[in-house]
Design a protein around this motif. Structure first.
Motif, PDB file in Angstrom:
ATOM      1  N   UNK A   1       0.847  -1.174   0.000  1.00 28.37           N
ATOM      2  CA  UNK A   1       0.000   0.000   0.000  1.00 28.37           C
ATOM      3  C   UNK A   1       0.893   1.237   0.000  1.00 28.37           C
ATOM      4  N   UNK A   2       0.818   2.042  -1.040  1.00 24.34           N
ATOM      5  CA  UNK A   2       1.641   3.245  -1.161  1.00 24.34           C
ATOM      6  C   UNK A   2       0.809   4.474  -0.831  1.00 24.34           C
ATOM      7  N   UNK A   3       1.461   5.397  -0.136  1.00 25.98           N
ATOM      8  CA  UNK A   3       0.814   6.663   0.172  1.00 25.98           C
ATOM      9  C   UNK A   3       1.442   7.741  -0.699  1.00 25.98           C
ATOM     10  N   UNK A   4       0.623   8.651  -1.170  1.00 28.60           N
ATOM     11  CA  UNK A   4       1.079   9.650  -2.138  1.00 28.60           C
ATOM     12  C   UNK A   4       1.909  10.763  -1.515  1.00 28.60           C
ATOM     13  N   UNK A   5       1.610  11.059  -0.254  1.00 30.69           N
ATOM     14  CA  UNK A   5       2.389  12.151   0.326  1.00 30.69           C
ATOM     15  C   UNK A   5       2.500  12.011   1.840  1.00 30.69           C
ATOM     16  N   UNK A   6       3.338  12.845   2.416  1.00 31.32           N
ATOM     17  CA  UNK A   6       3.604  12.791   3.849  1.00 31.32           C
ATOM     18  C   UNK A   6       2.387  13.218   4.663  1.00 31.32           C
ATOM     19  N   UNK A   7       1.574  14.083   4.115  1.00 34.08           N
ATOM     20  CA  UNK A   7       0.378  14.546   4.817  1.00 34.08           C
ATOM     21  C   UNK A   7      -0.585  13.381   5.058  1.00 34.08           C
ATOM     22  N   UNK A   8      -0.753  12.512   4.089  1.00 31.21           N
ATOM     23  CA  UNK A   8      -1.625  11.353   4.237  1.00 31.21           C
ATOM     24  C   UNK A   8      -1.085  10.415   5.316  1.00 31.21           C
ATOM     25  N   UNK A   9       0.223  10.190   5.306  1.00 33.89           N
ATOM     26  CA  UNK A   9       0.848   9.332   6.307  1.00 33.89           C
ATOM     27  C   UNK A   9       0.679   9.942   7.696  1.00 33.89           C
ATOM     28  N   UNK A  10       0.885  11.247   7.809  1.00 28.60           N
ATOM     29  CA  UNK A  10       0.733  11.928   9.088  1.00 28.60           C
ATOM     30  C   UNK A  10      -0.703  11.806   9.609  1.00 28.60           C
ATOM     31  N   UNK A  11      -1.683  12.048   8.765  1.00 32.19           N
ATOM     32  CA  UNK A  11      -3.088  11.989   9.177  1.00 32.19           C
ATOM     33  C   UNK A  11      -3.483  10.577   9.601  1.00 32.19           C
ATOM     34  N   UNK A  12      -2.995   9.597   8.871  1.00 28.11           N
ATOM     35  CA  UNK A  12      -3.277   8.210   9.224  1.00 28.11           C
ATOM     36  C   UNK A  12      -2.637   7.859  10.569  1.00 28.11           C
ATOM     37  N   UNK A  13      -1.398   8.261  10.771  1.00 27.71           N
ATOM     38  CA  UNK A  13      -0.703   7.999  12.035  1.00 27.71           C
ATOM     39  C   UNK A  13      -1.393   8.691  13.198  1.00 27.71           C
ATOM     40  N   UNK A  14      -1.801   9.929  12.990  1.00 31.28           N
ATOM     41  CA  UNK A  14      -2.514  10.671  14.026  1.00 31.28           C
ATOM     42  C   UNK A  14      -3.828   9.985  14.387  1.00 31.28           C
ATOM     43  N   UNK A  15      -4.560   9.531  13.395  1.00 34.72           N
ATOM     44  CA  UNK A  15      -5.828   8.840  13.636  1.00 34.72           C
ATOM     45  C   UNK A  15      -5.615   7.565  14.447  1.00 34.72           C
ATOM     46  N   UNK A  16      -4.602   6.801  14.112  1.00 32.21           N
ATOM     47  CA  UNK A  16      -4.302   5.567  14.844  1.00 32.21           C
ATOM     48  C   UNK A  16      -3.923   5.891  16.286  1.00 32.21           C
ATOM     49  N   UNK A  17      -3.112   6.912  16.482  1.00 27.54           N
ATOM     50  CA  UNK A  17      -2.712   7.313  17.834  1.00 27.54           C
ATOM     51  C   UNK A  17      -3.918   7.747  18.664  1.00 27.54           C
ATOM     52  N   UNK A  18      -4.794   8.526  18.087  1.00 25.49           N
ATOM     53  CA  UNK A  18      -5.999   8.966  18.798  1.00 25.49           C
ATOM     54  C   UNK A  18      -6.891   7.793  19.163  1.00 25.49           C
ATOM     55  N   UNK A  19      -7.034   6.859  18.256  1.00 23.48           N
ATOM     56  CA  UNK A  19      -7.846   5.675  18.509  1.00 23.48           C
ATOM     57  C   UNK A  19      -7.260   4.846  19.650  1.00 23.48           C
ATOM     58  N   UNK A  20      -5.958   4.629  19.629  1.00 19.63           N
ATOM     59  CA  UNK A  20      -5.303   3.859  20.688  1.00 19.63           C
ATOM     60  C   UNK A  20      -5.374   4.586  22.034  1.00 19.63           C
ATOM     61  N   UNK A  21      -5.197   5.890  22.017  1.00 19.71           N
ATOM     62  CA  UNK A  21      -5.289   6.677  23.246  1.00 19.71           C
ATOM     63  C   UNK A  21      -6.700   6.607  23.833  1.00 19.71           C
ATOM     64  N   UNK A  22      -7.706   6.705  22.979  1.00 11.68           N
ATOM     65  CA  UNK A  22      -9.094   6.612  23.444  1.00 11.68           C
ATOM     66  C   UNK A  22      -9.381   5.246  24.042  1.00 11.68           C
TER      67      UNK A  22
END
Length: 154
Positions: A1-22
């Motif tokens: 799975x390839x991501x087109x840019x760093x912004x997409x990777x950042x948003x995905x990582x942030x979402x995963x972190x928020x989910x785990x924190x919750x």
């Protein structure tokens, strides 16, 4: 799975972190016992912040049953050793009866002596059946080894 840019990777990582924190926050918050009502060998425990998962609810009961006995004198077994403890979501608190589907407590004066019926866990024990637990997905029993197993018929 390839991501087109760093912004997409950042948003995905942030979402995963928020989910785990919750998820971590939900699993670590302490249960609040608001009130205990008794009717013979039946005890009704009104709670807030009860564990979300069925496994969490069962683990919480096993960890806290002695403290509940010490602090609230529950369960209150009948002469044959049978008892029922039901944990109810306190939700929006006590309210007046709707005349239909609320759970009302006889040990309180009306009109503010009812709650909405939202059971979270029922713990039952009897001489014939031993300990078993009723949850949304079915019934679990404690075997002779102390392990909790789901009934196959559920």
């Amino acid at each position: 799975m390839k991501f087109k840019n760093k912004k997409t990777i950042f948003m995905l990582s942030l979402s995963v972190c928020l989910l785990l924190t919750s998820a971590l926050w939900l699993s670590l918050r302490p249960v609040e016992v608001i009130a205990v009502h008794k009717d013979g060998s039946h005890s009704y425990v009104l709670v807030k912040k009860f564990p979300c998962t069925e496994k969490g609810k069962l683990k919480w009961w096993l960890k806290n049953k002695d403290a509940l006995k010490d602090k609230y004198k529950i369960p209150s077994p009948a002469s044959d050793g049978s008892f029922v403890v039901v944990f109810w979501d306190f939700g929006d608190g006590y309210k007046e009866t709707d005349g239909y589907d609320n759970l009302c407590f006889n040990d309180m004066k009306p009109p503010m002596n009812c709650i909405e019926k939202n059971s979270l866990l029922m713990v039952r024990n009897s001489e014939n059946t031993g300990s078993y637990f009723v949850l949304d997905s079915g019934t679990y029993r404690m075997n002779n080894k102390g392990d909790i197993v789901k009934n196959k018929s559920d």
